[in-house]
Design a protein around this motif. Sequence first.
Motif, mmCIF file in Angstrom:
data_model
loop_
_atom_site.group_PDB
_atom_site.id
_atom_site.type_symbol
_atom_site.label_atom_id
_atom_site.label_comp_id
_atom_site.label_asym_id
_atom_site.label_seq_id
_atom_site.Cartn_x
_atom_site.Cartn_y
_atom_site.Cartn_z
ATOM 1 N N UNK A 113 0.810 -1.221 0.000
ATOM 2 C CA UNK A 113 0.000 0.000 0.000
ATOM 3 C C UNK A 113 0.846 1.275 0.000
ATOM 4 N N UNK A 114 0.356 2.278 -0.694
ATOM 5 C CA UNK A 114 0.911 3.611 -0.577
ATOM 6 C C UNK A 114 0.237 4.325 0.576
ATOM 7 N N UNK A 115 0.336 5.641 0.628
ATOM 8 C CA UNK A 115 -0.256 6.413 1.724
ATOM 9 C C UNK A 115 -1.766 6.235 1.741
ATOM 10 N N UNK A 116 -2.276 5.662 2.823
ATOM 11 C CA UNK A 116 -3.717 5.423 2.891
ATOM 12 C C UNK A 116 -4.260 5.357 4.313
ATOM 13 N N UNK A 117 -3.389 5.386 5.321
ATOM 14 C CA UNK A 117 -3.828 5.361 6.712
ATOM 15 C C UNK A 117 -3.470 6.702 7.350
ATOM 16 N N UNK A 118 -4.480 7.398 7.862
ATOM 17 C CA UNK A 118 -4.283 8.714 8.461
ATOM 18 C C UNK A 118 -4.620 8.628 9.940
ATOM 19 N N UNK A 119 -3.667 9.019 10.764
ATOM 20 C CA UNK A 119 -3.782 8.748 12.195
ATOM 21 C C UNK A 119 -3.381 9.963 13.020
ATOM 22 N N UNK A 120 -3.973 10.087 14.199
ATOM 23 C CA UNK A 120 -3.579 11.117 15.164
ATOM 24 C C UNK A 120 -3.039 10.444 16.416
ATOM 25 N N UNK A 121 -2.344 11.212 17.235
ATOM 26 C CA UNK A 121 -1.768 10.701 18.476
ATOM 27 C C UNK A 121 -2.789 10.784 19.610
ATOM 28 N N UNK A 122 -3.051 9.640 20.247
ATOM 29 C CA UNK A 122 -3.891 9.620 21.437
ATOM 30 C C UNK A 122 -3.035 9.773 22.676
ATOM 31 N N UNK A 123 -3.649 9.814 23.836
ATOM 32 C CA UNK A 123 -2.890 9.970 25.079
ATOM 33 C C UNK A 123 -1.968 8.785 25.345
ATOM 34 N N UNK A 124 -2.306 7.597 24.839
ATOM 35 C CA UNK A 124 -1.453 6.427 25.039
ATOM 36 C C UNK A 124 -0.327 6.344 24.010
ATOM 37 N N UNK A 125 -0.403 7.131 22.957
ATOM 38 C CA UNK A 125 0.655 7.138 21.938
ATOM 39 C C UNK A 125 1.783 8.094 22.305
ATOM 40 N N UNK A 126 1.478 9.097 23.096
ATOM 41 C CA UNK A 126 2.390 10.214 23.300
ATOM 42 C C UNK A 126 3.071 10.162 24.660
ATOM 43 N N UNK A 127 4.392 10.283 24.657
ATOM 44 C CA UNK A 127 5.168 10.277 25.894
ATOM 45 C C UNK A 127 5.442 11.715 26.324
ATOM 46 N N UNK A 128 4.465 12.340 26.980
ATOM 47 C CA UNK A 128 4.592 13.724 27.421
ATOM 48 C C UNK A 128 3.314 14.484 27.169
ATOM 49 N N UNK A 129 3.186 15.649 27.798
ATOM 50 C CA UNK A 129 1.960 16.432 27.700
ATOM 51 C C UNK A 129 1.948 17.408 26.526
ATOM 52 N N UNK A 130 3.129 17.749 26.020
ATOM 53 C CA UNK A 130 3.194 18.722 24.930
ATOM 54 C C UNK A 130 2.758 18.053 23.625
ATOM 55 N N UNK A 131 1.619 18.456 23.056
ATOM 56 C CA UNK A 131 1.088 17.790 21.866
ATOM 57 C C UNK A 131 1.943 17.990 20.613
ATOM 58 N N UNK A 132 2.852 18.957 20.657
ATOM 59 C CA UNK A 132 3.696 19.236 19.482
ATOM 60 C C UNK A 132 5.096 18.652 19.646
#
Length: 323
Positions: free
Chosen positions: A85-104
């Motif tokens: 597959x080429x680009x076809x899955x679009x995802x955002x970061x949930x609270x369990x994906x991110x190590x820290x509070x800064x969303x950027x």
Amino acid sequence: MILTMKITGKFYCIGDLHIHDWNTFNQDLYRTKMLLTWFKDLVFKSHSKGNKVLIAGDLFHNPSHMSNELFRLVSQTFSEIDHICGEMVYCISGNHDRDGDDPIKSPSWVKTFSEMYNFMKCIDFSMVEVNGCKVMGIPYLRDDVGLENAMRVCSQSKHDAPRVLLIHKELAGAEDTNGMKCERKGDQSKLSTFFQNFDYVVCGHIHKPQLLRKNILMCGSPMQMRVCDMGTDMGYWVLDKHGFEFHKAELPEFRYEGDPGKNFDCYIKRKVVKTKSRDGKATNEIKMNDWSGMIDDYSDYIGEKRKKRRKLLKDLLNDAELS
């Protein structure tokens, strides 16, 4: 919210996969492998039909650690997808994906794997035009003001195509599998008004699949993960010109025993029993053991304390292990 535009393509909407190498009830990583295989098959199915996949956060479970074996399994699965597959899955970061509070600035598994594989794109605080739609992604945010500010960026653009918002948060009126409802507060209690600049909203975070409005979706999770998930149909959603449609995931329906709301995850024991057919060839047959005795064991467990309680728990978990 008044629907002004309908989408022309299709999206498969999922959330809260929580990919993880669970310590219990995951002998030989059976549960982890089943989930990764299901995800791969769903992406391949979407690819074959010319559709796209939206993931509303919490693709992974542990934001700060991944074992060697889990990384190997994930890399193998994602490489197989990337090969087809080429680009076809679009995802955002949930609270369990991110190590820290800064969303950027905080590290995120979604960001990391998006940089490694072409099939997946992290759309935190960004907008992509795909399937004739404008899809905007906003990762998990602790404060509601941040969400409102991020949405305002999209509302200022020309509304010349259907807008799909991908977010990860609690929404007013959403009910979890334990019966608890997200409280209604402030402007967000009126969902149709709050999201009036979007044609469709795809949200993650609460594990029970549900439509809050005909165009505002709480994806839910494709697999049971807690005691209170027992008996809940879980799966994925298809978004097309007719709106959202639920599809139950073709995954084993793991069962639990215990008090709803408490993370005492106790699966019904499942065995692979070898039998011989008439022609002498061995076949594998999956059978489910009688689990009525486990209820008595659990009753003993909750009635004890300290060392004896821990021993009873260990015995109970060993008995419940997938074999």
